[in-house]
Design an enzyme around this catalytic site. Structure first.
Site, PDB file in Angstrom:
ATOM      1  N   ARG A 181     -33.690  16.238   3.461  1.00 11.65           N
ATOM      2  CA  ARG A 181     -33.767  16.269   2.003  1.00 11.65           C
ATOM      3  C   ARG A 181     -34.994  15.487   1.507  1.00 11.65           C
ATOM      4  O   ARG A 181     -35.110  14.276   1.765  1.00 11.65           O
ATOM      5  CB  ARG A 181     -32.485  15.664   1.414  1.00 11.65           C
ATOM      6  N   ALA A 205      10.584  12.438  12.624  1.00 12.33           N
ATOM      7  CA  ALA A 205      11.143  12.502  11.273  1.00 12.33           C
ATOM      8  C   ALA A 205      11.846  11.206  10.894  1.00 12.33           C
ATOM      9  O   ALA A 205      13.011  10.997  11.230  1.00 12.33           O
ATOM     10  CB  ALA A 205      12.103  13.682  11.168  1.00 12.33           C
ATOM     11  N   ARG A 256      -0.369   3.877  16.591  1.00 10.27           N
ATOM     12  CA  ARG A 256      -1.343   3.414  15.581  1.00 10.27           C
ATOM     13  C   ARG A 256      -2.785   3.328  16.074  1.00 10.27           C
ATOM     14  O   ARG A 256      -3.700   3.696  15.315  1.00 10.27           O
ATOM     15  CB  ARG A 256      -0.866   2.093  14.962  1.00 10.27           C
ATOM     16  N   ASP A 295       3.947   1.423  17.111  1.00 12.16           N
ATOM     17  CA  ASP A 295       3.016   0.514  17.813  1.00 12.16           C
ATOM     18  C   ASP A 295       2.129   1.301  18.784  1.00 12.16           C
ATOM     19  O   ASP A 295       0.946   1.019  18.938  1.00 12.16           O
ATOM     20  CB  ASP A 295       3.790  -0.525  18.630  1.00 12.16           C
ATOM     21  N   GLU A 306       1.731   6.885   9.007  1.00 14.83           N
ATOM     22  CA  GLU A 306       2.028   5.934  10.102  1.00 14.83           C
ATOM     23  C   GLU A 306       2.063   4.492   9.593  1.00 14.83           C
ATOM     24  O   GLU A 306       1.707   3.555  10.312  1.00 14.83           O
ATOM     25  CB  GLU A 306       1.053   6.107  11.266  1.00 14.83           C
ATOM     26  N   GLY A 366     -25.267  15.664  -4.835  1.00 13.18           N
ATOM     27  CA  GLY A 366     -24.509  16.839  -5.287  1.00 13.18           C
ATOM     28  C   GLY A 366     -24.125  17.753  -4.143  1.00 13.18           C
ATOM     29  O   GLY A 366     -23.047  18.364  -4.148  1.00 13.18           O
TER      30      GLY A 366
HETATM   31  C1  LIG Z   1       0.465  14.195   4.894  1.00 14.30           C
HETATM   32  C2  LIG Z   1       1.576  13.293   5.295  1.00 14.30           C
HETATM   33  C3  LIG Z   1       2.130  13.402   6.561  1.00 14.30           C
HETATM   34  C4  LIG Z   1       3.203  12.589   6.936  1.00 14.30           C
HETATM   35  N1  LIG Z   1       3.787  12.751   8.161  1.00 14.30           N
HETATM   36  C5  LIG Z   1       4.934  12.067   8.445  1.00 14.30           C
HETATM   37  C6  LIG Z   1       5.666  12.330   9.646  1.00 14.30           C
HETATM   38  O1  LIG Z   1       5.263  13.149  10.490  1.00 14.30           O
HETATM   39  N2  LIG Z   1       6.839  11.670   9.843  1.00 14.30           N
HETATM   40  C7  LIG Z   1       7.321  10.757   8.959  1.00 14.30           C
HETATM   41  O2  LIG Z   1       8.400  10.208   9.190  1.00 14.30           O
HETATM   42  N3  LIG Z   1       6.624  10.453   7.819  1.00 14.30           N
HETATM   43  C8  LIG Z   1       5.467  11.109   7.540  1.00 14.30           C
HETATM   44  N4  LIG Z   1       4.775  10.846   6.374  1.00 14.30           N
HETATM   45  C9  LIG Z   1       5.260   9.801   5.481  1.00 14.30           C
HETATM   46  C10 LIG Z   1       4.369   8.559   5.480  1.00 14.30           C
HETATM   47  O3  LIG Z   1       4.531   7.843   6.668  1.00 14.30           O
HETATM   48  C11 LIG Z   1       4.712   7.763   4.207  1.00 14.30           C
HETATM   49  O4  LIG Z   1       4.139   8.489   3.131  1.00 14.30           O
HETATM   50  C12 LIG Z   1       4.194   6.352   4.251  1.00 14.30           C
HETATM   51  O5  LIG Z   1       4.874   5.583   5.206  1.00 14.30           O
HETATM   52  C13 LIG Z   1       4.321   5.638   2.897  1.00 14.30           C
HETATM   53  O6  LIG Z   1       5.549   5.887   2.281  1.00 14.30           O
HETATM   54  P1  LIG Z   1       5.574   6.409   0.764  1.00 14.30           P
HETATM   55  O7  LIG Z   1       4.613   7.526   0.672  1.00 14.30           O
HETATM   56  O8  LIG Z   1       6.967   6.666   0.393  1.00 14.30           O
HETATM   57  O9  LIG Z   1       4.981   5.232  -0.091  1.00 14.30           O
HETATM   58  P2  LIG Z   1       5.781   3.985  -0.694  1.00 14.30           P
HETATM   59  O10 LIG Z   1       6.504   3.281   0.380  1.00 14.30           O
HETATM   60  O11 LIG Z   1       6.540   4.430  -1.903  1.00 14.30           O
HETATM   61  O12 LIG Z   1       4.576   3.077  -1.151  1.00 14.30           O
HETATM   62  C14 LIG Z   1       3.842   3.295  -2.345  1.00 14.30           C
HETATM   63  C15 LIG Z   1       2.786   2.193  -2.441  1.00 14.30           C
HETATM   64  O13 LIG Z   1       3.428   0.909  -2.453  1.00 14.30           O
HETATM   65  C16 LIG Z   1       2.937   0.124  -1.390  1.00 14.30           C
HETATM   66  N5  LIG Z   1       4.001  -0.708  -0.826  1.00 14.30           N
HETATM   67  C17 LIG Z   1       5.280  -0.327  -0.545  1.00 14.30           C
HETATM   68  N6  LIG Z   1       5.949  -1.347  -0.023  1.00 14.30           N
HETATM   69  C18 LIG Z   1       5.096  -2.391   0.055  1.00 14.30           C
HETATM   70  C19 LIG Z   1       5.191  -3.737   0.519  1.00 14.30           C
HETATM   71  N7  LIG Z   1       6.314  -4.210   1.040  1.00 14.30           N
HETATM   72  N8  LIG Z   1       4.086  -4.514   0.443  1.00 14.30           N
HETATM   73  C20 LIG Z   1       2.921  -4.026  -0.079  1.00 14.30           C
HETATM   74  N9  LIG Z   1       2.771  -2.773  -0.525  1.00 14.30           N
HETATM   75  C21 LIG Z   1       3.842  -1.968  -0.472  1.00 14.30           C
HETATM   76  C22 LIG Z   1       2.435   1.126  -0.346  1.00 14.30           C
HETATM   77  O14 LIG Z   1       1.495   0.556   0.540  1.00 14.30           O
HETATM   78  C23 LIG Z   1       1.848   2.209  -1.232  1.00 14.30           C
HETATM   79  O15 LIG Z   1       0.552   1.860  -1.645  1.00 14.30           O
HETATM   80  C24 LIG Z   1       3.693  11.628   6.011  1.00 14.30           C
HETATM   81  C25 LIG Z   1       3.105  11.496   4.745  1.00 14.30           C
HETATM   82  C26 LIG Z   1       2.077  12.325   4.381  1.00 14.30           C
HETATM   83  C27 LIG Z   1       1.500  12.176   2.994  1.00 14.30           C
END
Ligand SMILES: Cc1cc2nc3c(=O)[nH]c(=O)nc-3n(C[C@H](O)[C@H](O)[C@H](O)COP(=O)(O)OP(=O)(O)OC[C@H]3O[C@@H](n4cnc5c(N)ncnc54)[C@H](O)[C@@H]3O)c2cc1C
Length: 385
Positions: free
Chosen positions: A267, A123, A242, A239, A363, A340
């Site tokens: 098909r 988390a 990933r 790390d 991640e 389709g």
């Molecule tokens: C289904 C699901 C499961 C998940 N599981 C976990 C979990 O188990 N534990 C946990 O801790 N988190 C979890 N997450 C969270 C996930 O790791 C985050 O959603 C992710 O790190 C991106 O954060 P954000 O969604 O707030 O996007 P944001 O950080 O708001 O980013 C929005 C957009 O801006 C871009 N962006 C942001 N900053 C930069 C930058 N500096 N340079 C270039 N582009 C940038 C991003 O790449 C993205 O396209 C989960 C998310 C989902 C959807």
């Protein structure tokens, strides 16, 4: 391609593939449609002794490495990325303990995880702290023999199902990333609760919920390592995890290719199987080539990590970036080849395309992967001057 896997690695791969074929594939559409948490399959994985692959033998695990973990993840994702994410997220929650936990913490938590009796969750994310992990606002305040945690973690995989939650919280406000620490919060601790189950585009067998901490009081020995180590524990955890995301992408993309190729053989249009059209063959050829390139990258980075180098952040980011972008492209093409039919839920590529998207987001998004790789290159080329 022969990746020169050992006999033990091949046996592990075969076992995971068997569970995928026999236990996951027949029910994956229902798990997705009804958003069911795959407890039965987790039990099968425990029964097959696959829950402790990366946990050392002294804590009841198999003591295997990143490559073996990737082989299992690839096989499971070939059937369902939702199930494979549930399994992988438990290791994500376990990594801070594996890498930085005290002997006492390892003895307390790892054997139960290795046996598959319990799951873990990791988390980190909060509403204002997504890519910007340094913006975590959850606090942990020392109070005698306890820490008291307050804050809300967002989109946590396995939340509410996991017994063991690794939570990143701020112990020294104002110190930025050096002020964060990692804690174990158990599901039954006072002051922990869970938000609603999120409705997702894909990986719907996995559960994603908030973890809400309201004056959550935990004994001080739940601190992992020392105060201030939370950010380092997070970065090292990611790390290590990933290449696993890359392996999920390879397994998913391979299945999408298999489905599209089988469909193209069957098909018939214009009097011949669509496989005979060069335009279709070229798409299949590109898909197969990209999958093999991604697999080779994941396996070689995993082997590199297993050789215990001091630094592998860039390699790990590459092993997530390329395969997950590849899986998105390959699943889109698999739907296209099936026309389709590919768009219909009756065929698995529709789910595969939805599932692929999350791999580019969680991640660390793939933009963040490019930032990490770019930063490392910048340093490398500065040294070469
Ligand atoms: C289904 C699901 C499961 C998940 N599981 C976990 C979990 O188990 N534990 C946990 O801790 N988190 C979890 N997450 C969270 C996930 O790791 C985050 O959603 C992710 O790190 C991106 O954060 P954000 O969604 O707030 O996007 P944001 O950080 O708001 O980013 C929005 C957009 O801006 C871009 N962006 C942001 N900053 C930069 C930058 N500096 N340079 C270039 N582009 C940038 C991003 O790449 C993205 O396209 C989960 C998310 C989902 C959807």
């Amino acid at each position: 391609m022969d990746y020169l896997l050992t006999e033990e690695q091949q046996m592990l791969q075969d076992l995971a593939r068997q569970i995928s074929e026999e236990r996951i594939k027949p029910i994956r559409a229902r798990l997705d449609e009804e958003e069911l948490f795959p407890w039965d399959i987790m039990a099968d994985l425990a029964q097959a002794d696959l829950c402790g692959t990366i946990i050392p033998e002294e804590y009841g695990g198999l003591g295997l490495g990143c490559l073996e973990n990737c082989l299992v993840l690839e096989a499971l994702a070939g059937a369902c990325v939702g199930v494979a994410t549930t399994y992988a997220a438990s290791f994500l929650g376990a990594y801070p303990l594996l890498l930085f936990g005290s002997e006492e913490q390892k003895q307390r938590y790892l054997p139960r995880l290795a046996k598959g009796e319990v799951l873990a969750a990791f988390a980190l994310t909060e509403s204002q702290a997504g890519s910007d992990a340094g913006a975590v606002a959850t606090t942990a305040v020392k109070d005698g023999a306890f820490y008291v945690l307050n804050g809300t973690k967002q989109w946590i995989t396995n939340a509410g199902e996991a017994e063991i939650n690794t939570v990143i919280a701020v112990t020294s406000p104002g110190k930025g990333s050096r002020g964060a620490s990692a804690f174990v919060v158990e599901k039954g601790d006072p002051g922990i609760s869970f938000g609603k189950k999120e409705k997702k585009m894909g990986i719907r067998a996995s559960v994603t919920r908030e973890i809400i901490l309201e004056d959550c009081r935990i004994p001080k020995d739940r601190l992992i390592s020392k105060e201030g180590m939370g950010f380092i524990a997070t970065m090292k955890t990611l790390d290590n995890a990933r290449p696993g995301a890359g392996a999920l992408a390879v397994g998913l993309a391979q299945s999408a290719l298999d489905e599209a190729a089988a469909f193209a053989k069957e098909r018939v249009q214009f009097g011949q199987p669509i496989f005979a059209f060069q335009a279709v063959q070229h798409m299949l050829a590109d898909m197969a080539t990209k999958i093999e390139a991604a697999r080779a990258l994941v396996y070689s980075v995993a082997r590199y990590i297993d050789s215990k180098p001091r630094e592998y952040t860039k390699a790990a980011a590459m092993a997530k970036l390329f395969p997950t972008d590849m899986a998105m492209a390959v699943t889109v093409d698999a739907v296209q080849i099936m026309g389709g039919h590919g768009y219909m839920r009756e065929y698995p590529v529709e789910k595969m395309m939805r599932d692929a998207k999350i791999l580019q987001i969680y991640e660390g998004t793939n933009q963040i992967m490019r930032n990490i790789i770019g930063l490392a290159l910048n340093k490398e080329y500065a040294r070469k001057k």
